[in-house]
Structures are given as C-alpha cells and as structure tokens.
Scaffold this motif. Structure first.
Motif, short mmCIF file in Angstrom:
data_model
loop_
_atom_site.label_atom_id
_atom_site.label_comp_id
_atom_site.label_asym_id
_atom_site.label_seq_id
_atom_site.Cartn_x
_atom_site.Cartn_y
_atom_site.Cartn_z
N CYS A 20 0.84 -1.21 0.00
CA CYS A 20 0.00 0.00 0.00
C CYS A 20 0.86 1.26 0.00
O CYS A 20 0.56 2.23 -0.69
CB CYS A 20 -0.93 -0.01 1.21
SG CYS A 20 -2.15 -1.33 1.20
N LYS B 4 -11.23 -0.18 0.02
CA LYS B 4 -11.09 0.99 0.87
C LYS B 4 -12.25 1.11 1.85
O LYS B 4 -13.30 0.48 1.69
CB LYS B 4 -11.01 2.26 0.02
CG LYS B 4 -9.79 2.34 -0.89
CD LYS B 4 -9.81 3.66 -1.65
CE LYS B 4 -8.61 3.79 -2.57
NZ LYS B 4 -8.63 5.08 -3.30
N GLU C 31 -6.78 4.82 4.10
CA GLU C 31 -8.04 4.42 3.48
C GLU C 31 -8.21 2.90 3.41
O GLU C 31 -9.25 2.42 2.97
CB GLU C 31 -8.12 5.00 2.07
CG GLU C 31 -7.94 6.52 2.03
CD GLU C 31 -7.83 7.04 0.60
OE1 GLU C 31 -7.87 6.19 -0.32
OE2 GLU C 31 -7.71 8.26 0.42
N PHE C 32 -7.19 2.14 3.83
CA PHE C 32 -7.22 0.69 3.70
C PHE C 32 -8.24 0.08 4.66
O PHE C 32 -8.29 0.40 5.85
CB PHE C 32 -5.82 0.13 3.99
CG PHE C 32 -5.72 -1.36 3.88
CD1 PHE C 32 -5.45 -1.95 2.66
CD2 PHE C 32 -5.89 -2.17 4.99
CE1 PHE C 32 -5.35 -3.33 2.55
CE2 PHE C 32 -5.79 -3.53 4.89
CZ PHE C 32 -5.52 -4.12 3.67
N ASN C 33 -9.06 -0.83 4.13
CA ASN C 33 -10.01 -1.57 4.95
C ASN C 33 -9.58 -3.04 5.04
O ASN C 33 -9.33 -3.55 6.13
CB ASN C 33 -11.42 -1.46 4.37
CG ASN C 33 -12.47 -2.03 5.32
OD1 ASN C 33 -12.17 -2.29 6.47
ND2 ASN C 33 -13.67 -2.23 4.82
N MET D 141 -2.69 5.57 1.12
CA MET D 141 -3.45 4.33 0.96
C MET D 141 -3.64 3.62 2.29
O MET D 141 -4.68 2.97 2.51
CB MET D 141 -2.73 3.42 -0.03
CG MET D 141 -3.45 2.11 -0.33
SD MET D 141 -5.03 2.35 -1.16
CE MET D 141 -4.44 2.88 -2.77
#
Length: 401
Positions: A323, A367, A333-335, A330
């Motif tokens: 990421c 995201k 916003e990473f899920n 990133m």
C-alpha cells in the motif's frame, strides 16, 4: 603515526601473538582497536588516506541493484554487455573500465540495474587504485556479483572477500542476534540466553571498555564470536548477499567445472561462448528475492502487464509495504485486501496489512466507506435530525381513497 601505520602495527602484533586461554582477552582488545581504526580510515574527515576525486555513484533505477566486482580483466564488461546490451569498452589490457557503467536487465517483468565497476586490487580498502570509491558503490547494491577467473588460483576470492570485510561488508551472513543498548547510568548488564563458546562477561567488558562504554545492556541471544560483538557495537556493518561468478570456464576441464558448480553460492559461466547465461539470471533472481504483485480492480481482470515489485532489502513484502508503494495515503483508506496466489489459504483470502505476499500474487484493495451525514440512509447515518417538539409537528395529509 598515521592510521595506516597503526593498523599495520596492530595486525603485526596479532600475527605474533599465540592464541590460547591466556591471550584471548588481549586479542579481543586488539580486534576492537583494529575495528575502530578501520572505521576512521573510511571517514576522510578524520584523517584517513585521501580518497579524492569524483565518486562512481549513479542514480538508483529499477526494482533492484547488482554490482559487478572483481580483479581487472576477468570479464566484467563483457558480462554487462551480454546481460543488458549496454556497450562497455573491452580490451586485452587491464583497467579498461575507469568509471561506473550502468545497464538494465529486463527479466520476469522486472528491471534490475547492473553496475560495471572498475577492477580492484589488493589493498583497495586502504584507498589503492580508487578502491574506496568502488567499494562505496558496492555498499549501495542489493546483490554483489563477484566475477572471478576460473583459470586463476582460488585465493583470489579470499583476497576480495578480505578487502570487502575490512571496510564493514559481510557477505552471505545474517546480522548477529545481539541486543546492545546504551544507557546513562546503571553499569553493564550482560545477559546470555544460550551457552557461549568464545565470549564471556569479562571479554564483553574489555571490548566495551575499549569503546569507552561503561553503562549498557547487552543480551546475547545466540552463540556469538568477538567479531560479531564488535560488529554490533560499531553499528555500521552492511550485510549483503554475494554470488560468485566464475567466468572463462571454457578453458577448464569438466571435472573443474563440476567442482566449481558444487561450491556454495557459485556458478560457472563463459561470456565468450554464452554458456549458462540463463542459469546466471535465474540465480540472480532467486538470491535477490524479488516478489511480483499484480493489482486488480473490482469487477475487472488483473493487470498482468505492469507488476509492483517488492523485496525484503527494499522495505518488505507485506501488504503494508504494498500500500505504501502505491500511495502514502493508501494506509489511511485501507479496509482489507483480497489476495489470490500461493500466499493465500483459499481463493480469495481476506487479509490485513501484516499479510506476507509471495511471487505472482494478485491483490485487490478494498477501501473504507466514508459517507457524509446528508447522503447517509438508515443505519449508515452519521448524525440524527434536529429535535422537533410534538406540538410543532406538521401532520401529513390523509391518503386519498
């Protein structure tokens, strides 16, 4: 007395000292003094031998960097031309290459930078033959290709290894598992988690006293040597992988080639007859440990044309580094990520940032959903409407029947 004279004097004293129980502490102190002087020798500001002139450093390019190092006239420039197509001057006399010549290897959808360096001679660590500039470029490489002449004696490899180790480079070795932490007060605390064969508490105290360290915590987590302890205290060692490339095997017998091929981290090649060039590229790829990761958008096929190449030497191979390679925001916003490939237990596997990726994995990043209060509906609403009293409510018109 200059630094070089002090180094020679200590080396002479170490060679004349017998190795036994009575002299092991004295030899440990001499090794610590020698390491300190060699560190000062590499810093020109502290009075080391002059290393004037322009350096050989070039801008990093691609997914990895390899450096060709060896004695003059062993075939480094010819090997660069064969692997990259870059024209490097070759001739029948020594020191044909006088500066650093870069080239790029295109292999397995990755770009590997290959540097052709001038030949070094014995005494390069002391500045002879511009050896200090050559070795400085080697420290920035991810992999060393030590080119040797298969028709020459075997001790050439030992000479080059000794020159590199004297400037703080450790070839094909892992960093020692030692924890060393300085503190302001409290004296020395030495803890050994496993039995030690060559180092005891008295040896550690004498070596630390040579560095004027009297307050520190030292934890030995494996059986270590005096040199390992000095490397940790210095803190400027470079642990790098090295592949020994034996060129000109076309003049050797089959028995000699077979013996060379069985040596660890060695490979026989012939630039003149194009022998084993594909095998050399495969060994370079395996030793560099490059990991190709392909990206995939939701509802679309993966993009197999332009992979993202990761490696342990340049950050790591986890989803977190993946990421960060794409964009610095990133991670916020990473899920989660869906992973297809050999690193996943099933296809696809939902993974977090700590998941380690493997070669030719496919990754789809999902995201976090950020929905504003006005656009939200139902349970996704961020905030409630303003409170309205019961008496102020407007009644709806009755339905027409």
């Amino acid at each position: 007395m200059g630094i070089l004279e002090k180094v020679k004097e200590i080396e002479l004293e170490m060679s004349r000292t017998q190795k036994n129980k009575a002299t092991e502490y004295h030899l440990g102190q001499l090794k610590a003094k020698l390491a300190k002087l060699r560190t000062q020798l590499q810093d020109p500001a502290k009075g080391g031998a002059s290393g004037g002139g322009e350096g050989f450093e070039v801008t990093k390019f691609g997914d990895g960097r390899c450096a060709l190092i060896g004695f003059p006239s062993v075939g480094k420039s010819t090997l660069l031309t064969k692997l990259t197509g870059t024209n490097s001057e070759t001739a029948a006399y020594e020191f044909t290459t006088l500066t650093c010549i870069p080239g790029v290897i295109h292999y397995n959808d990755a770009k590997i930078q290959l540097l052709d360096l001038p030949g070094i001679i014995e005494g390069a660590s002391e500045g002879k033959g511009r050896g200090r500039q050559v070795i400085a470029v080697c420290k920035s490489a991810d992999l060393l290709l030590m080119v040797l002449d298969a028709s020459k004696p075997h001790y050439h490899r030992e000479i080059l290894t000794r020159e590199l180790e004297s400037v703080g480079m450790r070839l094909n070795r892992d960093p020692p598992n030692i924890t060393f932490r300085k503190k302001k007060t409290g004296g020395l605390t030495i803890t050994s988690l496993v039995p030690q064969s060559t180092v005891d508490d008295k040896m550690v105290q004498r070596i630390l006293a040579e560095y004027k360290v009297h307050n520190a915590d030292v934890i030995l987590k494996e059986d270590v040597s005096v040199d390992d302890l000095i490397d940790v205290i210095e803190g400027n060692r470079r642990y790098i992988k090295c592949l020994y490339v034996y060129n000109k095997v076309d003049v050797c017998t089959m028995e000699e080639v077979d013996e060379i091929a069985r040596r660890p981290n060695s490979i026989p090649v012939s630039c003149y007859q194009d022998l084993n060039m594909d095998g050399l590229l495969e060994r370079v790829w395996d030793m560099m440990g490059l990991v190709r990761v392909y990206t995939k958008k939701t509802g679309k096929k993966p993009d197999f044309d332009d992979p993202i190449v990761l490696s342990e030497d340049r950050g790591g191979t986890t989803l977190k580094h993946f990421c960060r390679y794409i964009h610095k925001n990133m991670l916020e916003e990473f899920n989660y990520a869906l992973v297809w490939g050999t690193s996943s237990k099933h296809m696809p596997q939902r993974c977090g940032l700590a998941h380690h990726l493997e070669d030719e994995d496919v990754v789809q990043i999902v995201k976090k959903k950020v929905i504003g209060g006005s656009e939200a509906r139902g349970r996704f609403r961020q905030g409630g409407n303003e409170y309205v009293r019961t008496v102020d409510r407007v009644k709806k018109k009755p339905l027409k029947t």
